[in-house]
Scaffold this motif. Structure first.
Motif, PDB file in Angstrom:
ATOM      1  N   ILE B  11      35.245  32.566  51.814  1.00 34.61           N
ATOM      2  CA  ILE B  11      35.174  32.781  50.370  1.00 34.61           C
ATOM      3  C   ILE B  11      33.878  32.206  49.780  1.00 34.61           C
ATOM      4  CG2 ILE B  11      36.306  32.259  48.161  1.00 34.61           C
ATOM      5  CD1 ILE B  11      38.970  32.267  49.713  1.00 34.61           C
ATOM      6  N   GLU B  51      37.988  40.639  44.673  1.00 37.14           N
ATOM      7  CA  GLU B  51      38.610  40.227  43.413  1.00 37.14           C
ATOM      8  C   GLU B  51      37.871  39.027  42.841  1.00 37.14           C
ATOM      9  OE1 GLU B  51      40.827  42.083  42.241  1.00 37.14           O
ATOM     10  OE2 GLU B  51      42.248  42.804  43.754  1.00 37.14           O
ATOM     11  N   GLY B  52      37.906  38.901  41.543  1.00 37.05           N
ATOM     12  CA  GLY B  52      37.244  37.777  40.896  1.00 37.05           C
ATOM     13  C   GLY B  52      38.258  36.744  40.428  1.00 37.05           C
ATOM     14  N   VAL B  53      37.933  35.481  40.613  1.00 40.36           N
ATOM     15  CA  VAL B  53      38.762  34.404  40.084  1.00 40.36           C
ATOM     16  C   VAL B  53      37.865  33.556  39.195  1.00 40.36           C
ATOM     17  CG1 VAL B  53      40.254  32.432  40.631  1.00 40.36           C
ATOM     18  CG2 VAL B  53      40.110  34.358  42.221  1.00 40.36           C
ATOM     19  N   LYS B  57      34.524  32.453  41.267  1.00 36.85           N
ATOM     20  CA  LYS B  57      34.889  32.686  42.667  1.00 36.85           C
ATOM     21  C   LYS B  57      35.093  34.180  42.924  1.00 36.85           C
ATOM     22  CE  LYS B  57      38.831  30.993  44.560  1.00 36.85           C
ATOM     23  NZ  LYS B  57      39.763  29.976  45.066  1.00 36.85           N
ATOM     24  N   VAL B  59      36.754  36.818  45.857  1.00 36.41           N
ATOM     25  CA  VAL B  59      37.616  36.794  47.039  1.00 36.41           C
ATOM     26  C   VAL B  59      37.837  38.209  47.574  1.00 36.41           C
ATOM     27  CG1 VAL B  59      39.810  36.007  47.989  1.00 36.41           C
ATOM     28  CG2 VAL B  59      38.838  34.831  46.005  1.00 36.41           C
ATOM     29  N   VAL B  61      39.900  40.647  49.472  1.00 35.66           N
ATOM     30  CA  VAL B  61      41.294  40.634  49.914  1.00 35.66           C
ATOM     31  C   VAL B  61      41.536  41.900  50.729  1.00 35.66           C
ATOM     32  CG1 VAL B  61      43.692  40.464  49.161  1.00 35.66           C
ATOM     33  CG2 VAL B  61      41.900  39.464  47.753  1.00 35.66           C
ATOM     34  N   TYR B 107      50.428  40.475  49.646  1.00 30.96           N
ATOM     35  CA  TYR B 107      48.993  40.404  49.383  1.00 30.96           C
ATOM     36  C   TYR B 107      48.521  41.497  48.416  1.00 30.96           C
ATOM     37  CZ  TYR B 107      49.063  37.266  53.351  1.00 30.96           C
ATOM     38  OH  TYR B 107      49.342  36.223  54.189  1.00 30.96           O
TER      39      TYR B 107
END
Lengths: 415, 168
Positions: B11, B51-53, B57, B59, B61, B107
């Motif tokens: 990540i 994906e955005g966090v 961040k 990620v 997936v 998931y």
């Protein structure tokens, strides 16, 4: 004891029984595994039988063995073998009232049978079906040849699938529902709007708030149906979809505890040694409400059957239970998922519902707002499994609640 | 190292460029060419999702090909199986689009193809030595190795850092 090969007997050759057999074989390479199936057909994917009604699939296409995870060998399957009683003291099972089979460990996975309301007259008439087995599907397909109009009693998912199978064959179909809306077990009437629109558009005729009084017949079988409003509908086929009940009559007087279905502990074990139960036949529990429930879902039955397979071979495994309400499918081009607590009218659950032209989304939280307890998704079901995980693990949702409501949750948030 | 190779995600190295998404969709197109793939029908789909966090961040997936794959056991048509290499595969011919796999995948990496009415997910690029997402990743955020080999790398990396810290 451990040096001898164990004799496993599985009563029931559908989802739970075959998933258990598969798991037992993985855990124990030497034990003998026998599966008794009351049906004449070899085990098959039961949810696929509507495709046999339409003719899109043959019986051969939907066989279990060799497909998906069902690849284990050395499982003896006896078809047309119905267990009629169990003697837990001598560890034997009577089959077809003609012979007995002994076991070291037994699994009751006899599934469930359609509930036929006794108040409806004439349900034994030729042309009346409750779509449950491959044999039923063949019968329906044959009857469909001479049927111009069919009446379906019950607005559950199974009956909707059967209705669409008949529509696909060019049969006119009327669905008679006692509830105010279709799929009332899976969602509230107000939430089923999009599905109802799709069903209407697909050409399904729906009559709500009505019950059947009796089935009319002539020498060729069904000729019509009398409804509770005094009207009569001419039809050549009636399909009853009023839910299922656990098939456990053969266990009465066996000393095995029953409460609608077979009562088991968290490790799928019955109240007597070396006996287990799984699937529709067993009573399980809902992790959200904690209530004892029976379910009729293939996916649940497989999960519990696998769990029983571990327990029966001595690998103690707790079953996590399942939601009383859980299903996903697509009816009339409209996909939906419903699970957990979804009937919220008159309760103090915290509900967040949003609708666009083509989608509906209802997320249900506990009254204190700290836990996700259920959802209904229509049109857009992306990521449904993630929410199932959040519900089932009873996860505190404070950090991710706005993401759940706004549909922005993804697995990256858990990493 | 023995055992099948897996796709690992680092990540901290992902910049969110989504090159893997493009590479995946192209690999799963009929033409395997970006410019032709854009106008293909059915539309080629990516099976990896960056994906955005918040705040920053990223990620990637994708299907983990779980040892205890819930999708495979939940499937009501027998369309999902595990290959000898450990890859969980959806047989598009057998899939009926009931979305039970979507309902159980924790998931959220099983997609619904609306044009074909079939589900789809990472198939680890059969026919390629290295999956397209991995070979396309410009920062090595995606790695294709056996579990043993990957954890060896991690251990080695940590050891090197500890030695470096001690020398400082």
């Amino acid at each position: 004891m451990q040096m001898d090969s164990v004799k496993y007997l599985i009563i029931g050759g559908s989802a739970a029984g075959m998933a258990a057999a598969q798991t037992i074989r993985q855990q124990d390479a030497y034990g003998s595994i026998a599966v008794l199936s009351a049906e004449a057909d070899m085990p098959y994917f039961r949810p696929m039988i509507p495709y046999v009604v339409t003719g899109k699939k043959s019986a051969k296409d939907i066989m279990l063995s060799g497909n998906g995870p069902y690849v284990a060998t050395g499982i003896q399957i006896l078809t047309s073998a119905r267990a009629d009683s169990v003697n837990a003291d001598s560890k034997t099972v009577s089959i077809n009232n003609t012979w007995r089979m002994s076991y070291d460990k037994v699994l009751f996975a006899t599934g469930s049978s359609p509930y036929i309301p006794p108040e409806i007259q004439g349900t034994d008439t030729n042309g009346v079906f409750a779509l449950r087995t491959l044999a039923d599907a063949r019968g329906m397909a044959a009857r469909a040849e001479i049927t111009d109009h069919a009446v379906m009693l019950g607005g559950g998912l199974l009956n909707l699938k059967a209705a669409f199978a008949l529509l696909a064959r060019g049969v006119k179909v009327t669905l008679v529902v006692y509830s105010p809306e279709v799929l009332s077990q899976l969602m509230e009437p107000e939430d089923a709007g999009l599905i109802r629109i799709a069903l209407d558009r697909a050409g399904l005729k729906i009559k709500t708030g009505l019950a059947a009084e009796g089935i009319l017949s002539d020498k060729k079988g069904v000729s019509g149906i009398a409804l509770s409003d005094g009207s009569e509908l001419p039809c050549k086929m009636v399909c009853i979809g009023k839910g299922v009940r656990p098939s456990t009559a053969f266990l009465s007087n066996s000393g095995i505890e029953l409460d609608r279905g077979v009562v088991v502990d968290r490790h799928t074990a019955c109240n007597i040694p070396d006996a287990f139960s799984a699937g529709d036949a067993a009573v399980t529990f809902d992790p959200v409400t904690g209530q004892r429930i029976t379910t009729g879902l293939w996916t649940n039955a497989v999960e519990m059957g696998r769990c029983a397979g571990y327990n029966i071979t001595g690998k103690r495994t707790a079953y996590a239970g399942t939601f009383g309400i859980m299903n996903a499918t697509q009816v009339a081009d409209e996909p939906f998922v419903s699970m957990g607590i979804v009937h919220t009218k008159g309760t103090d659950y915290e509900v967040h519902a949003s609708a666009s032209g083509a989608t509906y989304r209802k997320m249900v939280f506990s009254p204190d707002g700290n836990r996700l307890v259920g959802m209904t998704l229509i049109g857009d079901i992306a990521g449904a499994g993630m929410y199932r995980y959040v519900i089932r693990e009873n996860m505190p949702v404070k950090e991710i609640k706005s993401l759940i409501i706004s549909k922005k949750l993804h697995y990256g948030h858990f990493m | 190292m023995s055992g099948p190779r897996e796709i690992f995600v680092r990540i901290s190295r992902c910049t969110g460029c989504k090159t893997c998404e493009i590479a995946c969709a192209v690999e799963h197109s009929a033409s395997k060419n970006l410019f032709a793939a854009v106008s293909e029908r059915p539309t080629p789909k990516t099976r990896v999702y960056v994906e955005g966090v918040l705040p920053d961040k990223r990620v990637p997936v994708l299907c983990r090909h779980c040892d205890d794959a819930p999708c495979m056991h939940a499937c009501i048509s027998g369309a999902i199986r595990r290959t000898a290499e450990g890859v969980v595969l959806t047989d598009t011919d057998k899939c009926i689009g009931c979305w039970t796999c979507v309902m159980v995948c924790p998931y959220g990496v099983i997609g619904r193809h609306l044009e074909t009415h079939r589900s789809y997910r990472c198939d680890r690029c059969p026919g390629r030595e290295i999956p397209a997402c991995v070979s396309s990743c410009p920062t090595d955020a995606l790695i294709y190795k056996t579990v043993g080999s990957f954890s060896d790398d991690v251990r080695k990396h940590v050891a090197e850092e500890m030695i470096a810290a001690k020398e400082e």
